[in-house]
Enzyme design. Structure first.
Site, PDB file in Angstrom:
ATOM      1  N   LEU A 292       3.997   3.011  12.817  1.00 50.97           N
ATOM      2  CA  LEU A 292       3.351   3.554  14.004  1.00 50.97           C
ATOM      3  C   LEU A 292       3.007   2.421  14.970  1.00 50.97           C
ATOM      4  CD1 LEU A 292       0.841   5.935  12.136  1.00 50.97           C
ATOM      5  CD2 LEU A 292       3.261   6.336  12.663  1.00 50.97           C
TER       6      LEU A 292
ATOM      7  N   CYS B  80      -2.813   3.126   6.921  1.00 55.05           N
ATOM      8  CA  CYS B  80      -3.574   2.430   7.963  1.00 55.05           C
ATOM      9  C   CYS B  80      -4.120   3.399   9.007  1.00 55.05           C
ATOM     10  CB  CYS B  80      -2.727   1.352   8.634  1.00 55.05           C
ATOM     11  SG  CYS B  80      -1.149   1.950   9.259  1.00 55.05           S
TER      12      CYS B  80
ATOM     13  N   THR C 239       0.814  -1.214   0.000  1.00 54.11           N
ATOM     14  CA  THR C 239       0.000   0.000   0.000  1.00 54.11           C
ATOM     15  C   THR C 239       0.851   1.269   0.000  1.00 54.11           C
ATOM     16  OG1 THR C 239      -0.162  -0.345   2.391  1.00 54.11           O
ATOM     17  CG2 THR C 239      -2.066  -0.975   1.035  1.00 54.11           C
TER      18      THR C 239
END
Length: 590
Positions: free
Chosen positions: A426, A257, A125
């Protein structure tokens, strides 16, 4: 002539496993050399790689969209530049070699040591931006790296690695500092993560891959799904809140995300919010359209269909037979609940938002918790509100480690529009099954070793009176003296007499009085140069390293810091010291 048959899967797996082993060994050998680099040499390598990636940001973005079919070229350019410029600017001042901190009050010195070889798993992605980011933070920490690209993004990730490897080697990095797999299979990636020469894993991808990283027997930083909700509270600036949510959801067609997946709206402003969404390109689907979309978008495993991931709202509407206008930017699905009975409440990775109306912020708080628990624990959410107490309540009680306030969750979470550490990985903390809740930086690829000097003498039971012959003093009683750290004068808590005297001299000087001999003392008067203090410098050994904490203690006690001409002064220490004019330079004695 017939096309040659593709090699059997078993052969591909074996080739991938063999490649993983060879690359891990190569990276380990390069690391033995890279780990000995000084800060200046490491920074030169990182600077060269960042510049090379910046120059190719657009080419990388076009190749990524062409190969994966996901996202928007313009947004991928911005993500690439975020990694090559903003991440680089953030990590550039970091000290990652040698002594990185001193704590004189505790007599502790901290020294940075690199983890070793990094196994980096790159998603499809965000392939090029994540590759740039992981290469930069790995080498900044003096770690070498082996990249395992997503099988559907091998070409674009390989190109990033080639460009940055060439730049690194020109700047002096050893061959093998940056490595990448070209025969990529699941078995090969798993073998890479388990290799004994690999020290730490940076895994970005689906839950299956992240679980594999954590079960590889290595330290691992894994990142799972997001499913971020965005709450619009009644005091919000509605126009900006809606703009932020659409901006975050449509950025690169929602493949990050941390992008918004649900809008949760306070009842008193629900009508206004709905009108604003429609005015800014939102299309509210009816029940039949939502059913059609759910059948096409959501797989039986409750994952987004790759055929629709990263596609535009108009493309998705056409594929699902939804009569949305050509100007549609985001599709909205009004739902009554969260979970398996509401398929569109999953993380969607495309410009589709589930939409909820709640009676007040307390109900909104619970709805956001439900959404996060359904695939986004520990990750990210956003709140749009002018009520600081409500904002704080969300911060205190939400199971998300990045709560972005009055900004798009997509941009805020990675540090693009907020003061968070800029990062493309993250952590989701304990809520998300991760080891950290931080935005990952070179600090997470360093081990810190500490020199710890004695500050409290230790007396064993053998040194007590009456226990063994060693406990008896010449007088026959008491314990022998033990070697201990030299006593140090307590740190003054107020202004020193010297500093007070100097300030009085300076004040009198402004009134026309001559300081110094007329007042009968030899302190530094108003007419002396505050940057030179011979009386104090004579009995001080010039410092060779100064950190910010050293400067703060000097300011508190009102004293100068005598530093050698070749002293290493951290940027923060230099700025603070020059601001308060506390440095006194001692000539270098060789």
């Amino acid at each position: 002539m017939a096309e040659p048959a593709a090699p059997p899967q078993t052969d591909r797996d074996l080739a991938s496993i063999a490649e993983a082993r060879a690359l891990a060994r190569r990276a380990k050998q390069a690391w033995l050399e890279l780990a000995e680099f000084g800060q200046e040499r490491i920074d030169a390598v990182v600077d060269a790689m960042a510049a090379a990636a910046t120059a190719q940001a657009e080419a990388f973005a076009r190749l990524a969209v062409e190969e994966t079919g996901y996202g928007v070229v313009e947004d991928k350019i911005q993500k690439n530049l975020f990694s090559s410029q903003k991440v680089h600017a953030f990590i550039r001042p970091m000290k990652t070699v040698g002594v990185v901190a001193r704590y004189d009050d505790r007599r502790v010195v901290e020294i940075a040591e690199p983890f070793g070889v990094v196994a980096a798993i790159i998603p499809t992605t965000n392939p090029t931006s994540t590759a740039i980011y992981k290469i930069l933070i790995a080498l900044k920490a003096r770690c070498t790296i082996v990249i395992s690209p997503h099988p559907q993004a091998v070409r674009c990730i390989t190109r990033v690695a080639e460009v940055m490897d060439e730049a690194a080697r020109r700047a002096g990095a050893p061959a093998g500092s940056i490595d990448w797999m070209t025969n990529v299979t699941l078995e090969g990636t798993q073998e890479l993560m388990k290799q004994r020469d690999v020290a730490v894993i940076l895994a970005t991808g689906g839950m299956g891959l992240v679980r594999a990283a954590y079960s590889a027997g290595k330290p691992a930083y894994g990142v799972g799904p997001g499913n971020a909700p965005a709450f619009i509270e009644r005091t919000a600036n509605v126009k900006k809140a809606v703009h932020d949510i659409i901006t975050g959801k449509t950025f690169d067609n929602g493949v990050l995300c941390s992008s918004e997946n649900s809008a949760v709206v306070d009842q008193p402003i629900a009508d206004e919010v709905r009108r604003e969404f429609q005015a800014q390109g939102g299309y509210f689907m009816n029940a039949a359209e939502m059913d059609a979309l759910a059948r096409m978008l959501v797989t039986p495993q409750r994952l987004p269909n790759p055929a629709l991931v990263g596609k535009s709202a108009v493309f998705i509407a056409e594929k699902c037979g939804i009569a949305a206008p050509a100007s549609t930017r985001v599709l909205l699905a009004p739902l009554e609940g969260v979970g398996r009975d509401y398929p569109l409440s999953i993380e969607k990775l495309c410009p589709v938002l589930s939409y909820y109306v709640v009676k007040d912020w307390r109900e909104g708080c619970e709805r956001c918790k439900q959404i996060l628990r359904y695939g986004g624990m520990g990750h990210t959410m956003a709140i749009h509100s002018q009520n600081e107490q409500v904002v704080l309540e969300f911060g205190l009680h939400k199971p998300a480690f990045r709560i972005c306030v009055n900004t798009p969750a997509t941009h805020g979470s990675v540090g693009l529009s907020t003061g968070l550490d800029p990062a493309m990985t993250l952590g989701c903390g304990g809520y998300g099954g991760n080891i950290t809740s931080d935005n990952i930086s070179p600090r997470h690829l360093l081990n810190i070793k500490r020199l710890a000097y004695e500050v409290s003498p230790v007396v064993s039971r053998w040194d007590r009176p009456g226990v063994g012959s060693q406990s008896v003093t010449p007088e026959g009683v008491g314990s022998p003296r033990l070697p201990s750290a030299p006593e140090r004068a307590p740190v003054p808590t107020g202004i020193s007499a010297e500093a007070l005297s100097r300030r009085i001299d300076e004040f009198l000087g402004t009134r026309g009085f001559k300081a110094g001999s007329e007042r009968g003392h030899t302190g530094v008067g108003a007419g002396s140069d505050p940057a030179v203090a011979p009386a104090r410098a004579a009995d001080q050994t010039p410092l060779t390293f100064v950190c910010e904490e050293d400067v703060r203690r000097a300011i508190q006690s009102g004293r100068k810091l005598v530093v050698s001409e070749r002293a290493i002064v951290t940027p923060a220490a230099r700025d603070l010291g020059e601001q308060h004019r506390i440095f006194s330079i001692a000539p270098w004695r060789g």
